[in-house]
Scaffold this motif. Structure first.
Motif, PDB file in Angstrom:
ATOM      1  N   UNK A   5       0.883  -1.120  -0.220  1.00  0.00           N
ATOM      2  CA  UNK A   5       0.017   0.489   0.030  1.00  0.00           C
ATOM      3  C   UNK A   5       0.767   1.304   0.009  1.00  0.00           C
ATOM      4  N   UNK A   6       0.747   1.805   0.683  1.00  0.00           N
ATOM      5  CA  UNK A   6       1.894   3.394   1.279  1.00  0.00           C
ATOM      6  C   UNK A   6       1.499   3.726   2.341  1.00  0.00           C
ATOM      7  N   UNK A  75      10.647  -9.356  -7.101  1.00  0.00           N
ATOM      8  CA  UNK A  75       9.778 -10.112  -5.799  1.00  0.00           C
ATOM      9  C   UNK A  75       8.433  -9.401  -4.806  1.00  0.00           C
ATOM     10  N   UNK A  76       8.824  -8.294  -3.726  1.00  0.00           N
ATOM     11  CA  UNK A  76       8.633  -8.063  -3.077  1.00  0.00           C
ATOM     12  C   UNK A  76       7.395  -6.985  -4.125  1.00  0.00           C
ATOM     13  N   UNK A  77       7.240  -6.152  -5.692  1.00  0.00           N
ATOM     14  CA  UNK A  77       6.499  -5.692  -5.533  1.00  0.00           C
ATOM     15  C   UNK A  77       5.366  -6.239  -6.311  1.00  0.00           C
ATOM     16  N   UNK A  78       5.679  -7.431  -6.885  1.00  0.00           N
ATOM     17  CA  UNK A  78       4.399  -8.485  -7.662  1.00  0.00           C
ATOM     18  C   UNK A  78       3.362  -8.984  -6.392  1.00  0.00           C
ATOM     19  N   UNK A  79       3.781  -8.641  -5.237  1.00  0.00           N
ATOM     20  CA  UNK A  79       3.348 -10.139  -4.482  1.00  0.00           C
ATOM     21  C   UNK A  79       1.882  -9.114  -4.318  1.00  0.00           C
ATOM     22  N   UNK A  80       0.373  -9.523  -4.578  1.00  0.00           N
ATOM     23  CA  UNK A  80      -0.431  -8.631  -4.271  1.00  0.00           C
ATOM     24  C   UNK A  80      -1.492  -8.546  -2.921  1.00  0.00           C
ATOM     25  N   UNK A  81      -1.100  -9.238  -1.983  1.00  0.00           N
ATOM     26  CA  UNK A  81      -1.229  -9.442  -0.467  1.00  0.00           C
ATOM     27  C   UNK A  81      -0.218  -9.776   0.228  1.00  0.00           C
ATOM     28  N   UNK A  82       0.459  -9.361   1.566  1.00  0.00           N
ATOM     29  CA  UNK A  82       1.382  -9.814   2.433  1.00  0.00           C
ATOM     30  C   UNK A  82       0.716  -9.863   3.711  1.00  0.00           C
ATOM     31  N   UNK A  83       0.839 -10.652   4.840  1.00  0.00           N
ATOM     32  CA  UNK A  83       0.527 -10.852   6.291  1.00  0.00           C
ATOM     33  C   UNK A  83       1.647 -10.214   6.852  1.00  0.00           C
ATOM     34  N   UNK A  89      -3.817  -8.829   6.881  1.00  0.00           N
ATOM     35  CA  UNK A  89      -2.647  -9.084   5.384  1.00  0.00           C
ATOM     36  C   UNK A  89      -2.819  -7.340   4.734  1.00  0.00           C
ATOM     37  N   UNK A  90      -2.415  -7.257   4.527  1.00  0.00           N
ATOM     38  CA  UNK A  90      -2.288  -5.543   3.366  1.00  0.00           C
ATOM     39  C   UNK A  90      -2.020  -5.922   2.100  1.00  0.00           C
ATOM     40  N   UNK A  91      -3.102  -5.512   1.191  1.00  0.00           N
ATOM     41  CA  UNK A  91      -3.287  -5.664  -0.359  1.00  0.00           C
ATOM     42  C   UNK A  91      -2.244  -4.234  -0.828  1.00  0.00           C
ATOM     43  N   UNK A  92      -1.895  -4.853  -2.023  1.00  0.00           N
ATOM     44  CA  UNK A  92      -1.287  -4.126  -3.351  1.00  0.00           C
ATOM     45  C   UNK A  92      -2.191  -3.101  -3.818  1.00  0.00           C
ATOM     46  N   UNK A 101      -0.046  -7.509 -18.330  1.00  0.00           N
ATOM     47  CA  UNK A 101       1.312  -8.449 -18.167  1.00  0.00           C
ATOM     48  C   UNK A 101       1.833  -6.814 -17.466  1.00  0.00           C
ATOM     49  N   UNK A 102       1.248  -6.635 -16.206  1.00  0.00           N
ATOM     50  CA  UNK A 102       1.547  -6.207 -15.267  1.00  0.00           C
ATOM     51  C   UNK A 102       2.343  -6.758 -13.759  1.00  0.00           C
ATOM     52  N   UNK A 103       3.542  -6.250 -13.729  1.00  0.00           N
ATOM     53  CA  UNK A 103       4.248  -7.264 -12.595  1.00  0.00           C
ATOM     54  C   UNK A 103       4.482  -6.094 -11.473  1.00  0.00           C
ATOM     55  N   UNK A 104       4.331  -5.466 -11.934  1.00  0.00           N
ATOM     56  CA  UNK A 104       4.472  -4.418 -10.563  1.00  0.00           C
ATOM     57  C   UNK A 104       4.889  -2.291 -10.888  1.00  0.00           C
ATOM     58  N   UNK A 105       5.399  -1.784 -10.106  1.00  0.00           N
ATOM     59  CA  UNK A 105       5.830  -1.620  -8.998  1.00  0.00           C
ATOM     60  C   UNK A 105       5.681  -0.902  -7.562  1.00  0.00           C
ATOM     61  N   UNK A 106       4.805   0.609  -8.130  1.00  0.00           N
ATOM     62  CA  UNK A 106       4.834   1.151  -7.251  1.00  0.00           C
ATOM     63  C   UNK A 106       3.357   2.555  -7.583  1.00  0.00           C
ATOM     64  N   UNK A 107       2.571   2.498  -6.645  1.00  0.00           N
ATOM     65  CA  UNK A 107       1.119   3.622  -6.467  1.00  0.00           C
ATOM     66  C   UNK A 107       1.156   4.752  -5.098  1.00  0.00           C
ATOM     67  N   UNK A 108       1.300   5.488  -6.009  1.00  0.00           N
ATOM     68  CA  UNK A 108       1.189   6.562  -5.155  1.00  0.00           C
ATOM     69  C   UNK A 108       0.243   8.312  -4.939  1.00  0.00           C
ATOM     70  N   UNK A 109       0.277   8.361  -4.147  1.00  0.00           N
ATOM     71  CA  UNK A 109      -0.983  10.198  -4.395  1.00  0.00           C
ATOM     72  C   UNK A 109      -0.754  10.612  -3.429  1.00  0.00           C
ATOM     73  N   UNK A 110      -1.165  11.830  -3.422  1.00  0.00           N
ATOM     74  CA  UNK A 110      -1.742  12.973  -2.735  1.00  0.00           C
ATOM     75  C   UNK A 110      -2.258  14.351  -4.026  1.00  0.00           C
ATOM     76  N   UNK A 111      -2.388  15.213  -2.838  1.00  0.00           N
ATOM     77  CA  UNK A 111      -2.775  16.285  -3.363  1.00  0.00           C
ATOM     78  C   UNK A 111      -1.662  17.036  -3.743  1.00  0.00           C
ATOM     79  N   UNK A 112      -0.812  17.024  -3.811  1.00  0.00           N
ATOM     80  CA  UNK A 112       0.169  17.404  -4.704  1.00  0.00           C
ATOM     81  C   UNK A 112       0.670  17.160  -5.656  1.00  0.00           C
TER      82      UNK A 112
END
Length: 168
Positions: A5-6, A75-83, A89-92, A101-112
């Protein structure tokens, strides 16, 4: 907790654990950015949340390619979920993971920054395997992460449509 998640608080905890302090970790982040040729990036905090942290899509693309060469990271960013201990459990937040074909990497967001997504997608076109890396920044128009994921999917699909021409 940091990559699926983040968790800005986890970024701070990791910085303090690994480098003894946030400033020490940020200095290391900037050294690595420099070594990768990220000429338009200045990190001022471990998570990228502070307004004073700046970068560009092209610099983040350099980081994406380097990071995905580290097998444990990929491997880590390719996980859909981890405990996670104490959390469960936390979901990606990358809901494209495992699709198109998406294998990862990272989402993010904020107002800026808006909705952001650093990604790798692996596609086969005319018998050739293509690793497609991209970075989407500043997306808006609805939920920010969903806007970034939608933009990335459009970019990858449009590029994939052009690959037969590019490969010739």
């Amino acid at each position: 907790a940091l990559l699926l998640p983040s968790a800005n608080n986890i970024a701070i905890a990791l910085a303090e654990h690994r480098y003894g302090s946030v400033p020490g970790f940020v200095a290391q982040m900037n050294r690595v950015a420099h070594d990768l040729g990220m000429q338009h990036t200045t990190y001022t905090d471990p998570s990228g949340y502070e307004r004073s942290t700046i970068s560009t899509a092209s610099d983040q693309l350099r980081l994406a390619r380097a990071a995905m060469e580290v097998p444990a990271f990929a491997e880590l960013v390719g996980m859909r979920e981890a405990v996670l201990p104490y959390v469960g459990p936390v979901r990606n937040t990358d809901t494209l993971l495992g699709h198109a074909g998406f294998v990862g990497i990272k989402t993010g967001s904020d107002q800026a920054a808006g909705g952001c997504f650093m990604y790798e997608s692996v596609r086969r076109v005319n018998g050739h395997r293509w690793r497609i890396f991209g970075v989407v920044l500043g997306q808006s128009g609805g939920p920010l992460i969903q806007a970034a994921l939608k933009a990335a999917l459009t970019m990858v699909n449009d590029l994939t449509d052009q690959l037969p021409t590019i490969a010739e």
